[in-house]
Scaffold this motif. Structure first.
Motif, PDB file in Angstrom:
ATOM      1  N   TYR A  12       0.834  -1.201   0.000  1.00 13.06           N
ATOM      2  CA  TYR A  12       0.000   0.000   0.000  1.00 13.06           C
ATOM      3  C   TYR A  12       0.873   1.257   0.000  1.00 13.06           C
ATOM      4  CZ  TYR A  12      -3.372   3.506   1.479  1.00 13.06           C
ATOM      5  OH  TYR A  12      -4.150   4.623   1.556  1.00 13.06           O
ATOM      6  N   LEU A  13       1.895   1.283   0.852  1.00 10.93           N
ATOM      7  CA  LEU A  13       2.769   2.450   0.927  1.00 10.93           C
ATOM      8  C   LEU A  13       3.497   2.701  -0.389  1.00 10.93           C
ATOM      9  CD1 LEU A  13       4.291   1.983   4.490  1.00 10.93           C
ATOM     10  CD2 LEU A  13       2.721   3.799   3.756  1.00 10.93           C
ATOM     11  N   LYS A  15       2.412   2.269  -3.290  1.00 11.65           N
ATOM     12  CA  LYS A  15       1.499   2.841  -4.289  1.00 11.65           C
ATOM     13  C   LYS A  15       1.206   4.328  -4.054  1.00 11.65           C
ATOM     14  CE  LYS A  15      -0.785  -1.307  -5.764  1.00 11.65           C
ATOM     15  NZ  LYS A  15      -2.017  -1.817  -6.316  1.00 11.65           N
ATOM     16  N   LEU A  16       1.525   4.814  -2.869  1.00  7.53           N
ATOM     17  CA  LEU A  16       1.278   6.224  -2.585  1.00  7.53           C
ATOM     18  C   LEU A  16       2.344   7.097  -3.221  1.00  7.53           C
ATOM     19  CD1 LEU A  16       0.456   6.100   1.241  1.00  7.53           C
ATOM     20  CD2 LEU A  16      -1.168   6.385  -0.642  1.00  7.53           C
ATOM     21  N   ASP A  17       1.963   8.315  -3.577  1.00 10.90           N
ATOM     22  CA  ASP A  17       2.975   9.249  -4.044  1.00 10.90           C
ATOM     23  C   ASP A  17       3.829   9.669  -2.843  1.00 10.90           C
ATOM     24  OD1 ASP A  17       1.915  11.775  -2.812  1.00 10.90           O
ATOM     25  OD2 ASP A  17       0.221  11.337  -4.129  1.00 10.90           O
ATOM     26  N   ASN A  20       2.111  11.852   0.047  1.00 11.52           N
ATOM     27  CA  ASN A  20       1.154  11.129   0.895  1.00 11.52           C
ATOM     28  C   ASN A  20       1.828  10.037   1.724  1.00 11.52           C
ATOM     29  OD1 ASN A  20      -1.270  12.515   0.360  1.00 11.52           O
ATOM     30  ND2 ASN A  20      -1.413  11.503  -1.622  1.00 11.52           N
ATOM     31  N   ARG A  21       2.821   9.366   1.140  1.00  8.48           N
ATOM     32  CA  ARG A  21       3.563   8.353   1.894  1.00  8.48           C
ATOM     33  C   ARG A  21       4.286   9.003   3.066  1.00  8.48           C
ATOM     34  NH1 ARG A  21       7.388   6.928  -1.510  1.00  8.48           N
ATOM     35  NH2 ARG A  21       5.942   5.750  -2.774  1.00  8.48           N
TER      36      ARG A  21
END
Length: 116
Positions: A12-13, A15-17, A20-21
């Motif tokens: 999940y992390l 996939k974040l930009d 946001n991460r």
């Protein structure tokens, strides 16, 4: 307190930009510092505990001791507090909830019947 990230958390992390991460990771780190303070306030050794579930998808931190015999949960935004100890039961209330607030981490450890 140690942090353990699952593969799904890492996925999940990834996939974040970056912005946001970074924001999510900084929030988790700040929350863990608060939980460590809660442990210290209750004279529980923070080095004996690790967090194995973080609120990447939800609002709950799940923690257990190193030998996996004791557990506590802390939930975000419960009862107008930022972080509140909670406990989980196998039963649900009339609203379908199975997690409830409590006053202390020690009470959470005692009442976390889901893990007993």
């Amino acid at each position: 307190m140690k942090l353990v990230q699952s593969r799904s958390d890492l996925h999940y992390l990834e996939k974040l930009d970056n912005e946001n991460r970074s924001r999510l990771c900084n929030t988790i780190i700040a929350d863990i510092i608060i939980i460590e303070t809660m442990l210290n306030d209750e004279k529980l050794d923070q080095e004996e505990w690790y967090c194995y579930e973080m609120p990447i998808y939800g609002e709950v931190y799940c923690c257990e001791n190193e030998d996996k015999t004791k557990h506590f949960t802390v939930e975000k935004g419960y009862e107008e507090k930022y972080l509140t100890p909670t406990y989980i039961t196998n039963e649900v209330d009339e609203n379908g909830h199975n997690n409830f607030p409590c006053r202390t981490l020690k009470e959470s450890i005692e009442k976390n019947r889901l893990y007993k």
